[in-house]
Design a protein around this motif. Structure first.
Motif, PDB file in Angstrom:
ATOM      1  N   LEU A  68       0.745  -1.113  -0.094  1.00  0.00           N
ATOM      2  CA  LEU A  68       0.099   0.050  -0.155  1.00  0.00           C
ATOM      3  C   LEU A  68       0.809   1.278   0.149  1.00  0.00           C
ATOM      4  N   GLU A  69       1.797   1.262   0.916  1.00  0.00           N
ATOM      5  CA  GLU A  69       2.771   2.352   1.066  1.00  0.00           C
ATOM      6  C   GLU A  69       3.606   2.748  -0.308  1.00  0.00           C
ATOM      7  N   THR A  70       3.906   1.763  -1.032  1.00  0.00           N
ATOM      8  CA  THR A  70       4.992   2.047  -2.147  1.00  0.00           C
ATOM      9  C   THR A  70       4.119   2.115  -3.434  1.00  0.00           C
ATOM     10  N   VAL A  71       3.038   1.488  -3.676  1.00  0.00           N
ATOM     11  CA  VAL A  71       2.555   1.002  -4.844  1.00  0.00           C
ATOM     12  C   VAL A  71       0.989   1.924  -5.077  1.00  0.00           C
ATOM     13  N   GLN A  72       0.448   2.513  -3.751  1.00  0.00           N
ATOM     14  CA  GLN A  72      -0.790   2.963  -4.138  1.00  0.00           C
ATOM     15  C   GLN A  72      -0.955   4.138  -5.219  1.00  0.00           C
ATOM     16  N   GLY A  73       0.222   4.931  -5.146  1.00  0.00           N
ATOM     17  CA  GLY A  73       0.316   5.774  -6.378  1.00  0.00           C
ATOM     18  C   GLY A  73       0.346   5.471  -7.820  1.00  0.00           C
ATOM     19  N   VAL A  74       0.634   4.303  -8.042  1.00  0.00           N
ATOM     20  CA  VAL A  74       0.373   3.794  -9.113  1.00  0.00           C
ATOM     21  C   VAL A  74      -0.884   3.286  -9.621  1.00  0.00           C
ATOM     22  N   TYR A  75      -1.648   2.871  -8.563  1.00  0.00           N
ATOM     23  CA  TYR A  75      -3.165   2.930  -8.728  1.00  0.00           C
ATOM     24  C   TYR A  75      -3.940   4.167  -9.070  1.00  0.00           C
ATOM     25  N   LEU A  76      -3.562   4.965  -7.886  1.00  0.00           N
ATOM     26  CA  LEU A  76      -4.600   6.250  -7.914  1.00  0.00           C
ATOM     27  C   LEU A  76      -4.008   7.343  -9.074  1.00  0.00           C
ATOM     28  N   ASN A  77      -2.738   7.514  -8.860  1.00  0.00           N
ATOM     29  CA  ASN A  77      -2.487   8.891  -9.850  1.00  0.00           C
ATOM     30  C   ASN A  77      -1.615   8.228 -11.055  1.00  0.00           C
ATOM     31  N   GLY A  78      -1.674   7.084 -11.404  1.00  0.00           N
ATOM     32  CA  GLY A  78      -0.755   6.418 -12.538  1.00  0.00           C
ATOM     33  C   GLY A  78       0.535   6.658 -12.438  1.00  0.00           C
ATOM     34  N   SER A  79       1.027   6.658 -11.390  1.00  0.00           N
ATOM     35  CA  SER A  79       2.593   6.796 -11.224  1.00  0.00           C
ATOM     36  C   SER A  79       3.386   5.727 -12.077  1.00  0.00           C
ATOM     37  N   ASP A  80       4.736   5.769 -12.174  1.00  0.00           N
ATOM     38  CA  ASP A  80       5.287   4.700 -12.982  1.00  0.00           C
ATOM     39  C   ASP A  80       5.376   3.440 -12.020  1.00  0.00           C
ATOM     40  N   PRO A  81       4.920   2.227 -12.746  1.00  0.00           N
ATOM     41  CA  PRO A  81       4.897   0.993 -12.178  1.00  0.00           C
ATOM     42  C   PRO A  81       6.041   0.469 -11.805  1.00  0.00           C
ATOM     43  N   ALA A  82       7.030   0.740 -12.649  1.00  0.00           N
ATOM     44  CA  ALA A  82       8.538   0.225 -12.129  1.00  0.00           C
ATOM     45  C   ALA A  82       9.165   0.926 -10.946  1.00  0.00           C
ATOM     46  N   ASP A  83       8.814   2.192 -10.661  1.00  0.00           N
ATOM     47  CA  ASP A  83       9.240   2.902  -9.731  1.00  0.00           C
ATOM     48  C   ASP A  83       8.420   2.181  -8.417  1.00  0.00           C
ATOM     49  N   GLY A  84       7.266   2.190  -8.468  1.00  0.00           N
ATOM     50  CA  GLY A  84       6.337   1.838  -7.256  1.00  0.00           C
ATOM     51  C   GLY A  84       6.744   0.258  -6.964  1.00  0.00           C
ATOM     52  N   PHE A  85       7.114  -0.585  -7.765  1.00  0.00           N
ATOM     53  CA  PHE A  85       7.217  -1.974  -7.613  1.00  0.00           C
ATOM     54  C   PHE A  85       8.794  -1.976  -7.061  1.00  0.00           C
ATOM     55  N   ASN A  86       9.541  -1.185  -7.605  1.00  0.00           N
ATOM     56  CA  ASN A  86      10.934  -1.194  -6.991  1.00  0.00           C
ATOM     57  C   ASN A  86      11.129  -0.596  -5.618  1.00  0.00           C
ATOM     58  N   ALA A  87      10.193   0.100  -5.154  1.00  0.00           N
ATOM     59  CA  ALA A  87      10.296   0.604  -3.809  1.00  0.00           C
ATOM     60  C   ALA A  87       9.619  -0.332  -2.830  1.00  0.00           C
ATOM     61  N   PHE A  88       8.737  -1.030  -3.410  1.00  0.00           N
ATOM     62  CA  PHE A  88       7.928  -2.079  -2.571  1.00  0.00           C
ATOM     63  C   PHE A  88       9.229  -3.240  -2.479  1.00  0.00           C
ATOM     64  N   VAL A  89       9.818  -3.670  -3.307  1.00  0.00           N
ATOM     65  CA  VAL A  89      10.892  -4.577  -3.228  1.00  0.00           C
ATOM     66  C   VAL A  89      11.844  -4.137  -2.150  1.00  0.00           C
ATOM     67  N   ARG A  90      12.568  -2.930  -2.202  1.00  0.00           N
ATOM     68  CA  ARG A  90      13.388  -2.378  -1.361  1.00  0.00           C
ATOM     69  C   ARG A  90      12.654  -2.400   0.048  1.00  0.00           C
ATOM     70  N   ARG A  91      11.490  -2.034   0.263  1.00  0.00           N
ATOM     71  CA  ARG A  91      10.849  -2.190   1.498  1.00  0.00           C
ATOM     72  C   ARG A  91      10.960  -3.492   2.069  1.00  0.00           C
ATOM     73  N   VAL A  92      10.643  -4.903   1.281  1.00  0.00           N
ATOM     74  CA  VAL A  92      10.805  -5.940   1.657  1.00  0.00           C
ATOM     75  C   VAL A  92      12.228  -6.372   1.924  1.00  0.00           C
ATOM     76  N   ASN A  93      13.052  -6.022   1.216  1.00  0.00           N
ATOM     77  CA  ASN A  93      14.471  -6.334   1.503  1.00  0.00           C
ATOM     78  C   ASN A  93      15.075  -5.722   2.798  1.00  0.00           C
ATOM     79  N   VAL A  94      14.315  -4.810   3.200  1.00  0.00           N
ATOM     80  CA  VAL A  94      14.631  -4.080   4.684  1.00  0.00           C
ATOM     81  C   VAL A  94      14.248  -5.392   5.732  1.00  0.00           C
ATOM     82  N   GLN A  95      12.929  -5.844   5.611  1.00  0.00           N
ATOM     83  CA  GLN A  95      12.571  -6.915   6.394  1.00  0.00           C
ATOM     84  C   GLN A  95      13.352  -8.176   6.400  1.00  0.00           C
ATOM     85  N   LEU A  96      13.844  -8.324   5.406  1.00  0.00           N
ATOM     86  CA  LEU A  96      14.606  -9.667   4.954  1.00  0.00           C
ATOM     87  C   LEU A  96      16.048  -9.588   5.804  1.00  0.00           C
ATOM     88  N   ASP A  97      16.328  -8.420   6.220  1.00  0.00           N
ATOM     89  CA  ASP A  97      17.690  -8.286   6.901  1.00  0.00           C
ATOM     90  C   ASP A  97      17.420  -8.572   8.371  1.00  0.00           C
TER      91      ASP A  97
END
Length: 457
Positions: A423-452
Motif C-alpha cells: 500500500l505504502e509504495t504502490v498506491q500511487g501507481v493505482y491512484l495517480n498513474g505513477s510509474d509501475p516500475a518505480d512503485g514496484f522497486n520501492a516495494f521490493v526495497r521495503r521487503v529487503n529491509v525486512q529480510l535483513d
C-alpha cells in the motif's frame, strides 16, 4: 439457462461485521457481537452443557481460539455448537480475539507463556512465521487418520502449505480466494453470456477490457467494481493474481527478494488500464465497490468469496467464477483458515486426542462453512452432491486448485504488515498513474529491509 438459485447460509454476512439478519438466534447474535468487539471475548458453547458441568461429567473441555468476526464468527459458532452436540467426549469453548496483529501477538504470547489453547485458527500464510520458533506443535498424522482425516482428503497445494521441514503444522479448514462475481442481467444485456447461461470465456487482457466496456455501456456507470483505496490487502490480492498468471516467482527465501520485474510491471500496467474511470473508478475503496456492485451499477466485481452472503442478501441475480486467466497461467490469490496446535510443553494425551476429534468433526461437517462462501479444504465435502448443487460456490470452487498464498517469510501473510508495505509504495501507481516500475522497486526495497531482520518470534 443454468439455474442460479443460491442456498442461503446460516450467516448474515461472511465478510466485515454487519447487523444480524432475520432468523438469527439470540445466541448467534450474542456470539457475532462478541466476535466484532476488539480484544478478547470468551463464548462458551451452549450446546449440551457448560464447561463446569462438562468437567463434572468427565468430558474433555477444549479451549478453541479464533479470529473470525461478523458473519464468519456467527457461522463458526454454529459449527462448534453442532459438533459439540455430537457428544464425542469433548466440549469446545471459543475465545474470539480481534483480527490481525492483536490475535497473532496474543497467540504467540500464550504459547511462550504456557497458556496455550488446545486448538487455534491461523491463516495458513502465517504458519511459516510461527512454526520455526517452536510456537506450534506438529500434527500426528496417524492419530488424525484415526478420525478419518488424511492428506489425500486435501488438494495438494492446500495441504502442502501446512507443511514445514517434513512435519505438518496446520490443517486447512478452507481456502478463500479472490474471485470475480458478475451480474447476470448486465452480462446478458452486454452479450457476454455463453449458451450455458454463464459468462463466456475471457482469455486475454484485450478481451477482458472489451467485455468490461460493454457492461459499462449497459450500467451507465462502471463495468467493474474494484475497491482498493487505503487497503493494501485489496491491492495485493489483485496484483498477485495477475503476477502469478504470468507464471512469475516471488521468492523470499534468500537475503534479497527474487522477483520478476517485467511480470510485475505488466500486471500493474493492466490494473492502470482497468482504473480508467470508465471500466472502474480510479479512487474507489472497498465499501464503495461492494455497494456499487450490489446496487447493479456495475457488471463485474473483484472480491473475495467472503462477500457471497452480502450478494445473496442483496437480491441480485449473479454468478461467480475464478478470475479469468488473462496472462497464460491459471492463478488466483488466496489464503486459508487452518487449524493449529499452539505449543504445549506437556500436553495431556486424552486432551490432545479430543482436540484431534474436534478438528476432524469440524472438517467433516464444514458444509455450512461452504454455504457462507468459503471453499472447504476437506475434499469429501466439496465432492458431495450437496456441494455440487450449490451455485455459485460450485462455479468458483476450481479457484482452490490454482490458488497462490503470499510469498513465504516471517513477515508475510494475512494480518501482517507485508500488504501494508505494498500500500505504502504502490498506491500511487493505482491512484495517480505513477510509474509501475518505480512503485514496484520501492516495494521490493521495503521487503529487503525486512529480510535483513531476524524473525522476532
Amino acid at each position: 439457462m443454468a439455474s442460479h438459485h443460491l442456498a442461503r447460509p446460516r450467516t448474515a454476512a461472511a465478510g466485515p461485521p454487519t447487523s444480524p439478519g432475520p432468523g438469527i438466534t439470540r445466541r448467534q447474535m450474542l456470539l457475532g457481537s462478541l466476535a466484532a468487539v476488539g480484544g478478547v471475548a470468551a463464548a462458551s458453547s451452549l450446546a449440551g452443557c457448560s464447561p463446569a458441568t462438562a468437567s463434572a461429567a468427565g468430558v474433555n473441555e477444549l479451549a478453541y481460539w479464533h479470529l473470525l468476526s461478523g458473519g464468519d464468527g456467527i457461522n463458526m459458532a454454529g459449527l462448534v455448537e453442532d459438533v459439540n452436540a455430537m457428544d464425542h467426549g469433548y466440549q469446545a469453548t471459543q475465545t474470539v480475539l480481534a483480527w490481525g496483529a492483536p490475535y497473532y501477538t496474543k497467540l504467540a504470547m500464550a504459547s511462550v507463556g504456557g497458556r496455550s489453547p488446545d486448538v487455534a485458527i491461523m491463516h495458513a500464510s502465517r504458519v511459516a512465521g510461527y512454526a520455526p520458533g517452536g510456537l506450534l506443535d506438529p500434527w500426528d498424522l496417524d492419530l488424525l487418520a484415526e478420525f478419518g482425516v488424511q492428506e489425500s482428503d486435501f488438494l495438494e497445494r492446500v495441504w502442502a502449505k501446512g507443511g514445514l521441514e517434513g512435519e505438518q503444522f496446520s490443517i486447512a479448514l478452507d481456502s478463500h480466494p479472490f474471485v470475480m462475481m458478475y451480474n447476470l442481467d448486465v452480462a446478458e444485456q452486454a452479450g457476454a453470456l455463453g449458451p450455458d447461461g454463464q459468462l463466456a470465456p475471457i482469455e486475454s487482457p484485450e478481451q477482458f477490457l472489451e467485455v468490461a466496456r460493454a457492461m459499462q455501456a449497459v450500467t451507465g456507470k462502471h463495468g467493474l467494481s474494484y475497491g482498493y483505496l487505503g487497503d493494501g490487502a485489496q491491492m495485493w490480492r489483485l496484483f498477485y493474481t495477475f503476477y502469478k498468471q504470468h507464471d512469475a516467482e516471488f521468492d523470499l527465501s534468500g537475503p534479497r527478494a527474487e522477483v520478476d520485474q517485467d511480470a510485475a510491471v505488466a500486471s500493474l500496467e493492466f490494473i492502470q488500464q482497468l482504473l480508467d474511470g470508465t471500466i472502474a473508478t480510479q479512487s474507489g475503496d472497498y465499501g464503495t465497490a461492494v455497494s456499487e456492485f450490489m446496487s447493479g451499477e456495475s457488471g463485474l466485481f473483484f472480491t473475495g468469496v467472503w462477500e457471497l452472503p452480502t450478494a445473496i442478501n442483496s437480491g441480485l441475480r449473479f454468478d461467480a467464477q475464478p478470475i479469468p486467466t488473462l496472462f497464460g497461467t491459471p492463478a488466483a490469490y488466496a489464503d486459508s483458515h487452518a487449524f493449529t496446535l499452539p505449543h504445549q510443553s506437556s500436553p495431556d494425551p486424552e486432551q490432545r486426542r479430543a482436540s484431534y476429534e474436534f478438528v476432524a468433526d469440524l472438517l467433516k461437517n464444514s458444509f455450512g462453512w461452504a454455504e457462507a462462501g468459503h471453499i472447504p479444504a476437506f475434499q469429501p465435502v466439496v465432492q458431495s452432491p450437496d456441494y455440487q448443487n450449490l451455485i455459485p460456490q460450485a462455479h468458483y470452487a476450481p479457484a482452490a486448485e490454482i490458488l497462490n498464498y503470499d510469498p513465504e517469510a516471517w513477515f508475510t501473510g494475512s494480518g501482517s504488515d507485508f500488504q501494508n508495505y505494498f500500500l505504502e509504495t504502490v498506491q500511487g501507481v493505482y491512484l495517480n498513474g505513477s510509474d509501475p516500475a518505480d512503485g514496484f522497486n520501492a516495494f521490493v526495497r521495503r521487503v529487503n529491509v525486512q529480510l535483513d531482520k531476524p524473525n522476532p518470534v
